[in-house]
Design a protein around this motif. Structure first.
Motif, short mmCIF file in Angstrom:
data_model
loop_
_atom_site.label_atom_id
_atom_site.label_comp_id
_atom_site.label_asym_id
_atom_site.label_seq_id
_atom_site.Cartn_x
_atom_site.Cartn_y
_atom_site.Cartn_z
N ILE A 251 19.11 -42.76 16.43
CA ILE A 251 18.70 -43.98 15.73
C ILE A 251 19.47 -44.02 14.42
CG2 ILE A 251 16.71 -42.83 14.65
CD1 ILE A 251 15.23 -45.53 14.83
N ASP A 252 19.96 -45.19 14.04
CA ASP A 252 20.71 -45.29 12.79
C ASP A 252 19.73 -45.51 11.62
OD1 ASP A 252 20.61 -48.34 12.07
OD2 ASP A 252 21.12 -48.26 14.21
N THR A 253 20.24 -45.29 10.43
CA THR A 253 19.38 -45.33 9.25
C THR A 253 18.76 -46.71 9.03
OG1 THR A 253 21.40 -45.69 7.95
CG2 THR A 253 20.52 -43.44 8.02
N ASN A 254 19.53 -47.75 9.26
CA ASN A 254 19.01 -49.10 9.02
C ASN A 254 17.87 -49.44 9.97
OD1 ASN A 254 19.26 -51.60 7.52
ND2 ASN A 254 19.92 -52.52 9.47
N THR A 255 18.03 -49.07 11.24
CA THR A 255 16.98 -49.36 12.22
C THR A 255 15.71 -48.59 11.89
OG1 THR A 255 18.64 -49.76 13.93
CG2 THR A 255 16.39 -49.32 14.68
N LEU A 256 15.86 -47.31 11.51
CA LEU A 256 14.67 -46.54 11.15
C LEU A 256 13.99 -47.17 9.94
CD1 LEU A 256 12.75 -44.18 11.42
CD2 LEU A 256 14.32 -42.81 10.05
N ASP A 257 14.75 -47.54 8.94
CA ASP A 257 14.18 -48.14 7.73
C ASP A 257 13.36 -49.38 8.07
OD1 ASP A 257 13.59 -48.55 5.11
OD2 ASP A 257 15.66 -48.66 4.42
N GLN A 258 13.87 -50.18 9.00
CA GLN A 258 13.17 -51.41 9.37
C GLN A 258 11.89 -51.15 10.16
OE1 GLN A 258 16.16 -53.58 11.55
NE2 GLN A 258 17.23 -54.28 9.71
N ASN A 259 11.80 -49.96 10.76
CA ASN A 259 10.65 -49.65 11.62
C ASN A 259 9.61 -48.75 10.96
OD1 ASN A 259 10.89 -50.60 14.69
ND2 ASN A 259 12.96 -50.30 13.86
N LEU A 260 9.88 -48.29 9.74
CA LEU A 260 8.91 -47.44 9.05
C LEU A 260 7.59 -48.18 8.91
CD1 LEU A 260 11.05 -45.74 6.24
CD2 LEU A 260 10.22 -44.72 8.38
N GLY A 261 6.51 -47.48 9.11
CA GLY A 261 5.18 -48.08 8.99
C GLY A 261 4.57 -48.47 10.33
N ARG A 262 5.38 -48.47 11.36
CA ARG A 262 4.83 -48.76 12.70
C ARG A 262 3.81 -47.68 13.08
NH1 ARG A 262 9.63 -48.84 16.61
NH2 ARG A 262 8.01 -47.76 17.81
N SER A 263 2.69 -48.08 13.63
CA SER A 263 1.63 -47.12 13.93
C SER A 263 2.00 -46.18 15.07
CB SER A 263 0.35 -47.87 14.28
OG SER A 263 0.55 -48.70 15.42
N ASP A 264 2.94 -46.58 15.92
CA ASP A 264 3.30 -45.73 17.05
C ASP A 264 4.54 -44.88 16.79
OD1 ASP A 264 5.03 -47.87 16.97
OD2 ASP A 264 5.20 -48.05 19.14
N LEU A 265 5.01 -44.88 15.55
CA LEU A 265 6.21 -44.14 15.18
C LEU A 265 5.85 -42.91 14.36
CD1 LEU A 265 9.35 -43.93 14.90
CD2 LEU A 265 9.12 -45.31 12.82
N VAL A 266 6.36 -41.76 14.78
CA VAL A 266 6.18 -40.51 14.02
C VAL A 266 7.57 -40.02 13.60
CG1 VAL A 266 5.38 -38.13 14.05
CG2 VAL A 266 4.10 -39.90 15.29
N VAL A 267 7.74 -39.81 12.32
CA VAL A 267 9.00 -39.29 11.79
C VAL A 267 8.77 -37.84 11.36
CG1 VAL A 267 10.83 -39.57 10.07
CG2 VAL A 267 9.63 -41.59 10.97
N ILE A 268 9.58 -36.94 11.88
CA ILE A 268 9.43 -35.50 11.59
C ILE A 268 10.60 -35.02 10.75
CG2 ILE A 268 9.04 -33.21 12.53
CD1 ILE A 268 8.26 -34.48 15.17
N ASP A 269 10.29 -34.47 9.59
CA ASP A 269 11.29 -33.85 8.71
C ASP A 269 11.29 -32.37 9.01
OD1 ASP A 269 12.49 -32.53 6.49
OD2 ASP A 269 12.11 -34.27 5.22
#
Length: 291
Positions: free
Chosen positions: A7-25
């Motif tokens: 996933i590219d950075t712009n697409t992830l930025d636009q999708n942050l906050g979605r309830s079904d999305l988990v971002v792992i650092d």
């Protein structure tokens, strides 16, 4: 690169906050705590999923129930979209290890952030500090044995001709040739393995190189897409990144050996080869020592 595993950075930025999305650092704890992280990201490293009773650090925890619970605490359910990121220039392919492990345990909607934290910061995107406190997920594991190889199976493989499979060593060329490393009982590599260092697949901005470049480089190393590829390194982390690169490139049959050299070199019944001539060429005659 446009690929279902990235996933590219712009697409992830636009999708942050979605309830079904988990971002792992998957960076280290200090980096997550003190340098900021992508908003809403949870933190986990591969060490938290390793066998607590094994000397070989890379081995997965054999207690699947315990793995499930740890993954659930990250807010993960089986139907979540999951994005994994790290600092690609300051790790050992940790995002690949998390990708491989979660795929092995049965998750399917996995992607790695192309360019990772390096590109995110370079583009001055939003970030935050502090831990996330997600509601526990309902993840249930269903391990896929086609994605993993264990020591005993690999020992049997290398003791016979195996034209159907290629063993890929993702460590540095020096380690492959036989340079002695602290904490490693025996130097060298698994017999018949080819050297495919893990750190040659990124562009200067930390994004992954184009598919044509990846495929050409992999085939040049002797990795035939028509054969199974078994990846290993020291602890199954760099090799998991190579696993991810091979999956990007479309290799259909790839497995990771999580025990890797930490485990293999401790078993004196496991065969080992070294390349003294190559090691002398790389590090100089005086440092070369046969195994």
């Amino acid at each position: 690169m446009n690929h279902p595993f990235l996933i590219d950075t712009n697409t992830l930025d636009q999708n942050l906050g979605r309830s079904d999305l988990v971002v792992i650092d998957v960076r280290g704890k200090a980096a997550f705590a003190f340098s900021g992280h992508i908003p809403g990201a949870v933190h986990a490293t591969w060490h938290e999923f390793s066998d607590p009773n094994a000397a070989a650090k890379g081995l997965l925890d054999p207690d699947v129930g315990r793995l499930e619970k740890r993954i659930q605490t990250l807010g993960i359910s089986n139907d979540n979209d999951i994005v994994i990121y790290s600092n690609p220039f300051d790790n050992w392919g940790d995002e690949g290890r998390m990708f491989w492990m979660l795929q092995y345990l049965g998750l399917t909607k996995l992607r790695i952030l192309d360019g990772g934290w390096v590109k995110w910061v370079a583009e001055k995107r939003r970030y935050e500090y502090g831990p996330a406190n997600p509601k526990p997920g309902t993840f249930k594991a269903s391990p896929n044995p086609d994605l993993i190889v264990l020591k005993d199976e690999l020992k049997k493989l290398v003791k016979r001709p195996h034209p159907e499979a290629v063993i890929a060593d993702a460590r540095s060329l020096e380690e492959y040739a036989g340079k002695e490393m602290q904490g490693i009982p025996r130097p060298g590599h698994i017999p018949s393995a080819v050297s495919v260092p893990w750190n040659v697949f990124l562009n200067a901005d930390a994004t992954v190189k184009d598919l044509d470049v990846l495929r050409a480089g992999l085939e040049e190393k002797g990795l035939d897409p028509g054969k199974e590829v078994i990846c290993y390194c020291t602890g199954g982390v760099r090799s998991a990144w190579l696993y991810f690169v091979l999956k990007l490139a479309g290799y259909p049959k790839v497995r990771n050996y999580p025990g890797s050299w930490w485990e293999w070199s401790r078993d004196f019944a496991a065969p080992v080869e070294s390349d003294v001539k190559l090691l002398r060429k790389i590090v100089g005659h005086d440092e070369a020592k046969p195994s």
